[in-house]
Design an enzyme around this catalytic site. Sequence first.
Site, PDB file in Angstrom:
ATOM      1  CD  GLN A   1     -31.593  57.859  -0.330  1.00 26.36           C
ATOM      2  OE1 GLN A   1     -31.141  56.331   0.179  1.00 26.36           O
ATOM      3  NE2 GLN A   1     -30.468  58.761   0.098  1.00 26.36           N
TER       4      GLN A   1
ATOM      5  CD  GLU B   1     -46.153  55.643 -36.409  1.00 24.26           C
ATOM      6  OE1 GLU B   1     -45.515  56.175 -37.360  1.00 24.26           O
ATOM      7  OE2 GLU B   1     -47.636  56.366 -37.014  1.00 24.26           O
TER       8      GLU B   1
ATOM      9  CB  THR C   1     -49.467  46.447 -41.058  1.00 28.61           C
ATOM     10  OG1 THR C   1     -48.752  47.335 -40.435  1.00 28.61           O
ATOM     11  CG2 THR C   1     -49.271  44.820 -40.229  1.00 28.61           C
TER      12      THR C   1
HETATM   13  C1  LIG Z   1     -53.256  48.759 -32.389  1.00 24.90           C
HETATM   14  C2  LIG Z   1     -52.347  49.172 -33.732  1.00 24.90           C
HETATM   15  C3  LIG Z   1     -52.549  49.813 -34.905  1.00 24.90           C
HETATM   16  C4  LIG Z   1     -51.507  49.638 -35.695  1.00 24.90           C
HETATM   17  N1  LIG Z   1     -51.908  50.439 -36.503  1.00 24.90           N
HETATM   18  C5  LIG Z   1     -51.032  50.374 -38.224  1.00 24.90           C
HETATM   19  C6  LIG Z   1     -51.775  51.020 -38.580  1.00 24.90           C
HETATM   20  O1  LIG Z   1     -52.673  52.313 -38.985  1.00 24.90           O
HETATM   21  N2  LIG Z   1     -51.293  51.243 -40.415  1.00 24.90           N
HETATM   22  C7  LIG Z   1     -50.837  50.098 -39.820  1.00 24.90           C
HETATM   23  O2  LIG Z   1     -50.363  49.817 -41.827  1.00 24.90           O
HETATM   24  N3  LIG Z   1     -49.941  49.416 -39.211  1.00 24.90           N
HETATM   25  C8  LIG Z   1     -50.679  49.407 -37.930  1.00 24.90           C
HETATM   26  N4  LIG Z   1     -50.473  48.300 -37.111  1.00 24.90           N
HETATM   27  C9  LIG Z   1     -49.586  47.664 -38.108  1.00 24.90           C
HETATM   28  C10 LIG Z   1     -48.259  47.478 -37.011  1.00 24.90           C
HETATM   29  O3  LIG Z   1     -47.149  48.400 -37.594  1.00 24.90           O
HETATM   30  C11 LIG Z   1     -47.443  46.000 -36.670  1.00 24.90           C
HETATM   31  O4  LIG Z   1     -47.602  45.427 -36.122  1.00 24.90           O
HETATM   32  C12 LIG Z   1     -45.647  46.778 -36.609  1.00 24.90           C
HETATM   33  O5  LIG Z   1     -45.133  47.329 -37.937  1.00 24.90           O
HETATM   34  C13 LIG Z   1     -44.584  44.829 -36.602  1.00 24.90           C
HETATM   35  O6  LIG Z   1     -45.509  44.440 -37.301  1.00 24.90           O
HETATM   36  P1  LIG Z   1     -45.945  42.968 -36.725  1.00 24.90           P
HETATM   37  O7  LIG Z   1     -46.529  42.612 -35.747  1.00 24.90           O
HETATM   38  O8  LIG Z   1     -46.581  41.824 -37.820  1.00 24.90           O
HETATM   39  O9  LIG Z   1     -44.811  42.130 -36.806  1.00 24.90           O
HETATM   40  P2  LIG Z   1     -44.102  41.002 -36.994  1.00 24.90           P
HETATM   41  O10 LIG Z   1     -43.312  41.706 -38.272  1.00 24.90           O
HETATM   42  O11 LIG Z   1     -44.583  39.761 -37.372  1.00 24.90           O
HETATM   43  O12 LIG Z   1     -42.954  41.195 -35.994  1.00 24.90           O
HETATM   44  C14 LIG Z   1     -42.941  40.024 -34.326  1.00 24.90           C
HETATM   45  C15 LIG Z   1     -41.885  40.285 -34.356  1.00 24.90           C
HETATM   46  O13 LIG Z   1     -40.192  39.547 -34.464  1.00 24.90           O
HETATM   47  C16 LIG Z   1     -38.972  40.713 -34.899  1.00 24.90           C
HETATM   48  N5  LIG Z   1     -38.945  41.154 -36.004  1.00 24.90           N
HETATM   49  C17 LIG Z   1     -39.335  40.910 -37.868  1.00 24.90           C
HETATM   50  N6  LIG Z   1     -38.585  41.117 -37.828  1.00 24.90           N
HETATM   51  C18 LIG Z   1     -37.035  41.061 -37.216  1.00 24.90           C
HETATM   52  C19 LIG Z   1     -36.286  41.966 -37.620  1.00 24.90           C
HETATM   53  N7  LIG Z   1     -35.798  41.576 -39.228  1.00 24.90           N
HETATM   54  N8  LIG Z   1     -35.137  41.782 -36.976  1.00 24.90           N
HETATM   55  C20 LIG Z   1     -35.594  41.893 -35.701  1.00 24.90           C
HETATM   56  N9  LIG Z   1     -36.114  41.374 -34.836  1.00 24.90           N
HETATM   57  C21 LIG Z   1     -37.633  41.268 -36.228  1.00 24.90           C
HETATM   58  C22 LIG Z   1     -40.207  41.921 -34.451  1.00 24.90           C
HETATM   59  O14 LIG Z   1     -39.604  42.881 -33.716  1.00 24.90           O
HETATM   60  C23 LIG Z   1     -41.128  41.738 -33.665  1.00 24.90           C
HETATM   61  O15 LIG Z   1     -40.820  42.133 -32.221  1.00 24.90           O
HETATM   62  C24 LIG Z   1     -50.285  48.238 -35.810  1.00 24.90           C
HETATM   63  C25 LIG Z   1     -50.237  47.112 -35.206  1.00 24.90           C
HETATM   64  C26 LIG Z   1     -51.039  47.473 -34.408  1.00 24.90           C
HETATM   65  C27 LIG Z   1     -50.657  46.442 -33.078  1.00 24.90           C
END
Ligand SMILES: Cc1cc2nc3c(=O)[nH]c(=O)nc-3n(C[C@H](O)[C@H](O)[C@H](O)COP(=O)(O)OP(=O)(O)OC[C@H]3O[C@@H](n4cnc5c(N)ncnc54)[C@H](O)[C@@H]3O)c2cc1C
Lengths: 385, 259
Positions: free
Chosen positions: A278, A363, A125
């Site tokens: 319940q 993930e 990321t």
């Molecule tokens: C505590 C923590 C630990 C992490 N650890 C790691 C790690 O070890 N290694 C690593 O590489 N990453 C890590 N990450 C990153 C994590 O995998 C990403 O945050 C995640 O993949 C989502 O990316 P983003 O936060 O940029 O959200 P965005 O991609 O910006 O998404 C924002 C919103 O839009 C939605 N969205 C985006 N695209 C689409 C689509 N095509 N269709 C529908 N909805 C969509 C998403 O579902 C979300 O609700 C970590 C994140 C956190 C918060």
Amino acid sequence: MNYGFTEEQLMIQEICDKIGKEKIVPVREKYDETGDFPWDIVKILSESDIFGVYLPEEYGGMGGGCLDMCIATETLSKYCGGIALAFAATGLGTYPLLLYGSEQQKKKYLPDIASGKKLAAFGLTESNAGSDVGGIQTTAVKKGDYYILNGTKQWITNGGEAEIYSVIASTNKAKGARGLSAFIVEKGTEGFSFGKKENKMGIRASVTRELVFEDCKIPKENILGREGAGFMVSMKTFDKSRPGVAAQALGIAQGALDEAVKFSRQRIQFEKPIASFQGVQFMLADMATKVEAARTLVYQAAREVDLGSKNISKISAMAKMYASDVAMEVTTDAVQILGGSGYMKEYPVEKMMRDAKITQIYEGTNQIQRGIIAMNLIKEGASLE
Amino acid sequence: MNIVVCIKQVPDTTEVRIDPKTNTLIREGVASIINPFDLYAIEEGVRLKEKFGGKVTVISMGPKQVENALREAISLGADEAVLMSDRAFAGSDTLATSLALSEGIRKTGFDVIICGKQAIDGDTAQVGPGIAAHLDIPQITYVKKIESINDGKILAERMVEEGYEVVESTLPVLITVVKEINEPRLPSLKGKMKAKKTEIKIITSEDLGIDKTKIGLDGSPTWVMKIFTPPKKEGGKIFEGSTEEVVAKLVSELQDNLI
Ligand SMILES: Cc1cc2nc3c(=O)[nH]c(=O)nc-3n(C[C@H](O)[C@H](O)[C@H](O)COP(=O)(O)OP(=O)(O)OC[C@H]3O[C@@H](n4cnc5c(N)ncnc54)[C@H](O)[C@@H]3O)c2cc1C
Ligand SMILES: Cc1cc2nc3c(=O)[nH]c(=O)nc-3n(C[C@H](O)[C@H](O)[C@H](O)COP(=O)(O)OP(=O)(O)OC[C@H]3O[C@@H](n4cnc5c(N)ncnc54)[C@H](O)[C@@H]3O)c2cc1C
């Protein structure tokens, strides 16, 4: 319940349960509060051989597979989903090596991971590349016998504490996702440092940090697979690591359910334990049923991974999505059943609710999981025609 | 270094119940565990092995089911296990128990013998010292820290009521340990798997060629006449008033009721 575990899997469960009860429960509140890294528990896990459960014996592991990893993650997460992540995220960082590493790379890195001497992490990321991996801006440029890395990875679990990093960087910007490559970077390499440490809602015992690469020079042998394979490395890694996130969610949900049952039998209102109402009973019944359904799905996904089934993306995504949604529901309901006590830090369920949330996000968000499931359904449908 | 750790299987309870007719412990319905102090003995043994090399042998005298306790000790890092099991051992008091154990230990060989400070059921703290006496070797009881072992000598800190003593002894030696000495590790997966496979060596009185009049009931000079739970201490009495009044009341109370 009999889940058909092998004797060794039952031992993993027993050991993790003991560690959870005796070592994690007394410290989980402290780590949640301070956000310090739980090295003392990591040491215990390593002494108990837990870090090697899913790794081959020839590299110092215990010879188990994804299910063994899930059993350990689930059981530890029942007590603390944050502390368990030091183990689970090491698995995420290790899968690229396990799947695409050369014999030499595996021999060099896996034994120390299997023994728990070194933790691993996975760096994909970036600020502009979350769900959309194609947005990766970190570059790796080949110069003679080296690759030179530049860029910043964001929100990397185990960042700063791990010794071994699987990092995805672009070797060919023009090709987008197809121009990504995977590398092993060791902590201590010149030009590799750690940036901002995040202050999080939950899993606070886990560290989430920036990886900063400034002209970081790594030997060209550190590439995993070939140039351009980075996207595939990531996706195949997720296929196998997602049951692990699912297991983390499952453990958190089970922990919350256990607390809710315990509390409801003890709390007296209207001269009766609240478990006799319940309205509360039906909540508990629904929670328990969902947890059990999630468990079956998680174990099935893990077993498919271990059987070497061909397409595991769908079941893996289903397990991650369903178990994490269940974890969010069940922990929220657990807080509800504990009433005001559930909202207080004296009881563990508010933490479980905060910890559960992340499993719907990382993930691959659950929207992304649903996308993967639907894509596979459509492909399967098309192949029938 | 040949390290021998003596372990006893005890009922998992802090409230031992006694059968008033037979004067023996009621074991039914109570799970069995390794005597808690012996876990520290095992851990110290394993640490010595890790530091000085050699092997740790756990030994226990008791019925067949003690095998479970010995296997658990293997999962905690011990290498070999010996079970002394024979009807002829039954009914041994602390003298006979320590004699039998000393003969068993003689067979395995030893440089350092480690016992728990006491068993939570029998509670006598006599078996460790008894073994040392039978083997005619020095003993250091209530050890809270092993300072060093070298040149065939051990330096250890032993707990006494107001602090600790530092004692030096030659090897071979028997020590009994207190909880302060270490923090026992949890079982490891490799240890557990090894424990499942390890063969538990069974030793009978025949194997030891031991004089049967010295073990079991015959070899036990201690006869238990009666075992009972002591009555709970009743709350004291507090006298109030001026000093003279209180003293007068106390004296008359003592004269009337207690002397
Ligand atoms: C505590 C923590 C630990 C992490 N650890 C790691 C790690 O070890 N290694 C690593 O590489 N990453 C890590 N990450 C990153 C994590 O995998 C990403 O945050 C995640 O993949 C989502 O990316 P983003 O936060 O940029 O959200 P965005 O991609 O910006 O998404 C924002 C919103 O839009 C939605 N969205 C985006 N695209 C689409 C689509 N095509 N269709 C529908 N909805 C969509 C998403 O579902 C979300 O609700 C970590 C994140 C956190 C918060
Ligand atoms: C007065 C009296 C009468 C008794 N009569 C009987 C009887 O009739 N029948 C009967 O079955 N029992 C009897 N017992 C119980 C038996 O003698 C003791 O349990 C046994 O000798 C151990 O003594 P302890 O429990 O006080 O152990 P302690 O001396 O307190 O134990 C100290 C350490 O010695 C070692 N140790 C003790 N026992 C063993 C063992 N069996 N194997 C290996 N290591 C050991 C352990 O390291 C332990 O931590 C009697 C006990 C007493 C005190």
